[in-house]
Write an enzyme that holds these catalytic residues in place. Structure first.
Site, PDB file in Angstrom:
ATOM      1  N   ASP A   8      75.579  73.995 -36.541  1.00  0.00           N
ATOM      2  CA  ASP A   8      76.311  73.402 -37.662  1.00  0.00           C
ATOM      3  C   ASP A   8      77.765  73.628 -37.196  1.00  0.00           C
ATOM      4  OD1 ASP A   8      76.716  75.975 -38.483  1.00  0.00           O
ATOM      5  OD2 ASP A   8      76.169  75.863 -40.295  1.00  0.00           O
ATOM      6  N   CYS A  65      74.043  78.851 -36.235  1.00  0.00           N
ATOM      7  CA  CYS A  65      74.675  78.547 -37.421  1.00  0.00           C
ATOM      8  C   CYS A  65      75.312  79.827 -37.828  1.00  0.00           C
ATOM      9  CB  CYS A  65      73.747  77.947 -38.472  1.00  0.00           C
ATOM     10  SG  CYS A  65      72.835  79.126 -39.425  1.00  0.00           S
ATOM     11  N   THR A  67      74.846  82.460 -39.644  1.00  0.00           N
ATOM     12  CA  THR A  67      74.152  83.746 -39.426  1.00  0.00           C
ATOM     13  C   THR A  67      72.778  83.349 -38.630  1.00  0.00           C
ATOM     14  OG1 THR A  67      72.827  82.678 -41.661  1.00  0.00           O
ATOM     15  CG2 THR A  67      74.525  84.391 -41.815  1.00  0.00           C
ATOM     16  N   HIS A  98      55.651  88.019 -27.620  1.00  0.00           N
ATOM     17  CA  HIS A  98      54.166  88.375 -28.967  1.00  0.00           C
ATOM     18  C   HIS A  98      54.274  87.137 -29.868  1.00  0.00           C
ATOM     19  CE1 HIS A  98      54.423  93.144 -28.829  1.00  0.00           C
ATOM     20  NE2 HIS A  98      54.330  92.596 -27.609  1.00  0.00           N
ATOM     21  N   HIS A 133      47.746  88.591 -29.200  1.00  0.00           N
ATOM     22  CA  HIS A 133      48.980  87.670 -29.734  1.00  0.00           C
ATOM     23  C   HIS A 133      48.660  86.273 -30.012  1.00  0.00           C
ATOM     24  CE1 HIS A 133      51.188  91.365 -29.159  1.00  0.00           C
ATOM     25  NE2 HIS A 133      50.876  91.392 -28.102  1.00  0.00           N
TER      26      HIS A 133
HETATM   27  C1  RB5 Z   1      77.859  77.689 -43.386  1.00  0.00           C
HETATM   28  O1  RB5 Z   1      78.766  78.215 -44.091  1.00  0.00           O
HETATM   29  C2  RB5 Z   1      76.660  78.607 -43.226  1.00  0.00           C
HETATM   30  O2  RB5 Z   1      75.973  78.744 -44.560  1.00  0.00           O
HETATM   31  C3  RB5 Z   1      75.798  78.392 -42.247  1.00  0.00           C
HETATM   32  O3  RB5 Z   1      76.349  78.229 -41.220  1.00  0.00           O
HETATM   33  C4  RB5 Z   1      74.492  79.383 -42.266  1.00  0.00           C
HETATM   34  O4  RB5 Z   1      75.073  80.782 -42.029  1.00  0.00           O
HETATM   35  C5  RB5 Z   1      73.592  79.344 -43.034  1.00  0.00           C
HETATM   36  O5  RB5 Z   1      72.530  80.174 -43.033  1.00  0.00           O
END
Ligand code: RB5
Length: 146
Positions: A8, A65, A67, A98, A133
């Site tokens: 994203d 993305c 996180t 695994h 596994h």
């Molecule tokens: C976007 O702001 C953020 O929420 C997205 O990139 C991600 O971290 C969501 O899990």
């Protein structure tokens, strides 16, 4: 390998760096993420990359993305996908050895680009160990049937 890449807006720069890195390792990249910086919705890109992997059009996938969490959650909703967030190289090789993960996910707000490249390398070079596994991986996919 053919590697699907999805991202994203929060991870466009990291995606670009990883695409070059992965191509430099000799792999083919199928980019289904956004190339822009406008706010967008990560489930769309997680799903697109996951469908390529699930169909066999890609051998594995890399998602990024903010996180790494949201886009991996979306990918895991596609039948046959095993995707986990990696923020270290130990997880990156074990997730293949695994869990036989066919996708990994990273957070551009969590890992720097050099660590992200090391994570990708560790994942791509690792091999599934099978044996006990495999039983566990099969159990995961049995859940999808109910
Ligand atoms: C976007 O702001 C953020 O929420 C997205 O990139 C991600 O971290 C969501 O899990």
């Amino acid at each position: 390998m053919r590697i699907a890449i999805g991202n994203d807006h929060a991870a466009t720069d990291l995606k670009m760096e990883l695409m070059e890195y992965v191509k430099g390792l000799g792999h083919e990249v199928i980019n289904v993420g956004t190339d822009g910086y406008e706010s967008c919705h990560y489930p769309e890109y997680g799903e697109k990359a996951a469908r390529l992997v699930a169909s066999g059009e890609a051998d594995c996938g890399i998602l990024v993305c903010g996180t790494g969490v949201g886009i991996s959650l979306a990918a895991n909703k596609v039948k046959g996908i095993r995707c986990g967030v990696c923020s270290d190289t130990t997880t990156a090789h074990l997730i293949k050895e695994h869990n036989n993960a066919n996708m990994i996910s990273m957070g551009a707000r969590v890992v720097g680009s050099e660590l992200a490249k090391d994570i990708v390398k560790a994942y791509l070079e690792a091999e599934f160990m099978g044996g006990r596994h495999q039983i566990r991986v099969d159990m995961i996919h049995k859940i999808e049937e109910n």
